[in-house]
Motif scaffolding. Structure first.
Motif, PDB file in Angstrom:
ATOM      1  N   TYR A   8      -0.005  -0.361   1.792  1.00  0.00           N
ATOM      2  CA  TYR A   8       0.720  -0.930   2.938  1.00  0.00           C
ATOM      3  C   TYR A   8       1.631   0.134   3.520  1.00  0.00           C
ATOM      4  O   TYR A   8       2.251   0.916   2.793  1.00  0.00           O
ATOM      5  CB  TYR A   8       1.550  -2.140   2.498  1.00  0.00           C
ATOM      6  N   GLY A   9       1.677   0.178   4.853  1.00  0.00           N
ATOM      7  CA  GLY A   9       2.569   1.103   5.538  1.00  0.00           C
ATOM      8  C   GLY A   9       3.038   0.508   6.849  1.00  0.00           C
ATOM      9  O   GLY A   9       2.356  -0.320   7.454  1.00  0.00           O
ATOM     10  N   GLN A  10       4.226   0.913   7.287  1.00  0.00           N
ATOM     11  CA  GLN A  10       4.744   0.411   8.548  1.00  0.00           C
ATOM     12  C   GLN A  10       5.570   1.484   9.241  1.00  0.00           C
ATOM     13  O   GLN A  10       6.008   2.457   8.615  1.00  0.00           O
ATOM     14  CB  GLN A  10       5.593  -0.840   8.330  1.00  0.00           C
ATOM     15  N   SER A  11       5.791   1.282  10.525  1.00  0.00           N
ATOM     16  CA  SER A  11       6.619   2.186  11.312  1.00  0.00           C
ATOM     17  C   SER A  11       7.055   1.454  12.563  1.00  0.00           C
ATOM     18  O   SER A  11       6.578   0.351  12.864  1.00  0.00           O
ATOM     19  CB  SER A  11       5.857   3.467  11.674  1.00  0.00           C
ATOM     20  N   GLU A  23       2.130  -2.169  11.609  1.00  0.00           N
ATOM     21  CA  GLU A  23       1.862  -2.420  10.190  1.00  0.00           C
ATOM     22  C   GLU A  23       0.402  -2.091   9.897  1.00  0.00           C
ATOM     23  O   GLU A  23      -0.482  -2.429  10.686  1.00  0.00           O
ATOM     24  CB  GLU A  23       2.136  -3.873   9.813  1.00  0.00           C
ATOM     25  N   ALA A 145       2.790   5.230   9.967  1.00  0.00           N
ATOM     26  CA  ALA A 145       2.460   4.085   9.126  1.00  0.00           C
ATOM     27  C   ALA A 145       1.345   4.430   8.145  1.00  0.00           C
ATOM     28  O   ALA A 145       1.370   4.029   6.977  1.00  0.00           O
ATOM     29  CB  ALA A 145       2.063   2.891  10.001  1.00  0.00           C
ATOM     30  N   GLN A 147       0.705   7.368   6.915  1.00  0.00           N
ATOM     31  CA  GLN A 147       1.244   8.245   5.878  1.00  0.00           C
ATOM     32  C   GLN A 147       1.917   7.425   4.776  1.00  0.00           C
ATOM     33  O   GLN A 147       1.746   7.709   3.579  1.00  0.00           O
ATOM     34  CB  GLN A 147       2.243   9.221   6.496  1.00  0.00           C
ATOM     35  N   ASN A 148       2.667   6.401   5.177  1.00  0.00           N
ATOM     36  CA  ASN A 148       3.299   5.519   4.186  1.00  0.00           C
ATOM     37  C   ASN A 148       2.245   4.790   3.362  1.00  0.00           C
ATOM     38  O   ASN A 148       2.384   4.632   2.143  1.00  0.00           O
ATOM     39  CB  ASN A 148       4.211   4.512   4.884  1.00  0.00           C
ATOM     40  N   LEU A 149       1.191   4.340   4.027  1.00  0.00           N
ATOM     41  CA  LEU A 149       0.109   3.651   3.313  1.00  0.00           C
ATOM     42  C   LEU A 149      -0.589   4.584   2.337  1.00  0.00           C
ATOM     43  O   LEU A 149      -0.877   4.216   1.195  1.00  0.00           O
ATOM     44  CB  LEU A 149      -0.888   3.081   4.329  1.00  0.00           C
ATOM     45  N   GLU A 151       0.588   7.227   0.866  1.00  0.00           N
ATOM     46  CA  GLU A 151       1.463   7.516  -0.279  1.00  0.00           C
ATOM     47  C   GLU A 151       1.414   6.388  -1.299  1.00  0.00           C
ATOM     48  O   GLU A 151       1.400   6.628  -2.519  1.00  0.00           O
ATOM     49  CB  GLU A 151       2.889   7.740   0.223  1.00  0.00           C
TER      50      GLU A 151
END
Length: 298
Positions: A8-11, A23, A145, A147-149, A151
């Motif tokens: 999951y990633g968001q920005s 998201e 987003a 990149q966060n996912l 990671e």
């Protein structure tokens, strides 16, 4: 490094008086499936946004949500609606002429009337330049987003890979026991055969040693598992190499697990030996756990 398919990633990005929440969620899937849920006016950007995701993710179902709302933190740009002002003034003049009503509108009263002042909305997609700006902004937000996912997928992938290595260790322990037992199978069969023949005979008949030797030779050939053990060991090594790779390994790992299952099943069908059969049962149970974990890897 191995990557999980779950993440999951968001920005959030701001542009043109709007705030956009992005998201990105991913779950297990056999292929790379991307589902975009974005405002209709951004539909022409969908293909380029999908390509950004495909460059970063090889496998999994990826759901992308983009929600646009006016940024309340920015002071809106007000514009005087001259058409409405003219309508109000004309209406006042008609009331005076028709009904003889006295009075005038001052600036404060006029500005307080509905529709005199309007909020100027940005023409976000009015021209190619506006489209290009929005596409760049949305692309930057999506990449953040993603990149966060990624990671999160990497952290989860580390745990999965470590668990798989531990299970490979258990499988290799059973494999080594099998290697130790394999040479004893034929000798134990010879002992049992001779003992059984001795129990069936009353001592008046002497069996043919050459016939017994032939029977044992046939059994030895039929129960030989050297090739299966060699291939099994090769599969173990390939699995370990895959777990150290930075590529998408899920499908290849699934194939190796199927091959290991095939070799173990063959050993079970060939080996007429209780201890070997017990190790086969344990390995099959452990391989099923490995298969379930490997299904989570990209």
């Amino acid at each position: 490094m191995s990557f999980s398919m779950t993440g999951y990633g968001q920005s959030a990005v701001q542009f043109g008086g709007y705030k956009v929440q992005i998201e990105v969620k991913s779950v297990n899937h056999r292929y790379c499936e991307i589902v975009m849920r974005i405002p209709r006016e951004w539909g022409q950007m969908e293909d380029s946004l999908k390509r950004l995701i495909q460059d970063a993710i090889k496998r999994g179902r990826i759901d992308v949500f983009m929600n646009k709302e006016q940024d309340t933190g920015q002071v809106p740009s007000l514009k005087l609606n001259y058409a409405n002002v003219q309508s109000y003034l004309q209406a006042g003049q008609e009331l005076t002429e028709r009904y003889g009503m006295n009075g005038t509108l001052d600036i404060n009263q006029l500005l307080a009337l509905p529709g005199v002042m309007t909020t100027e909305q940005p023409s976000e997609l009015a021209d190619e330049e506006g489209q290009a700006q929005w596409q760049q902004i949305l692309g930057q937000g999506l990449q953040e987003a993603l990149q966060n996912l990624l990671e999160m997928r990497a952290r989860e992938g580390i745990h999965l890979a470590n668990d798989l290595r531990e299970r490979l260790n258990l499988l290799e322990q059973h494999y080594r026991k099998m290697c130790e037992l394999a040479p004893t199978v034929v000798e134990e069969h010879r002992v049992r055969l001779v003992q059984r023949l001795s129990e069936l005979q009353d001592g008046s008949y002497h069996w043919d040693d050459s016939r017994i030797s032939m029977e044992i030779a046939v059994f030895a050939d039929r129960s030989n598992i050297d090739e299966e053990l060699t291939r099994l060991n090769s599969h173990f090594q390939q699995c370990r190499l895959l777990l150290e790779s930075n590529d998408a390994i899920g499908r290849r790992l699934d194939f190796l697990i199927q091959e290991m299952n095939r070799e173990v099943n063959t050993i079970g069908s060939k080996a007429n030996h209780l201890a070997l059969t017990n190790h086969v049962v344990e390995m099959k149970a452990e391989l099923e756990k490995v298969r379930e974990q490997a299904a989570n890897l990209e």
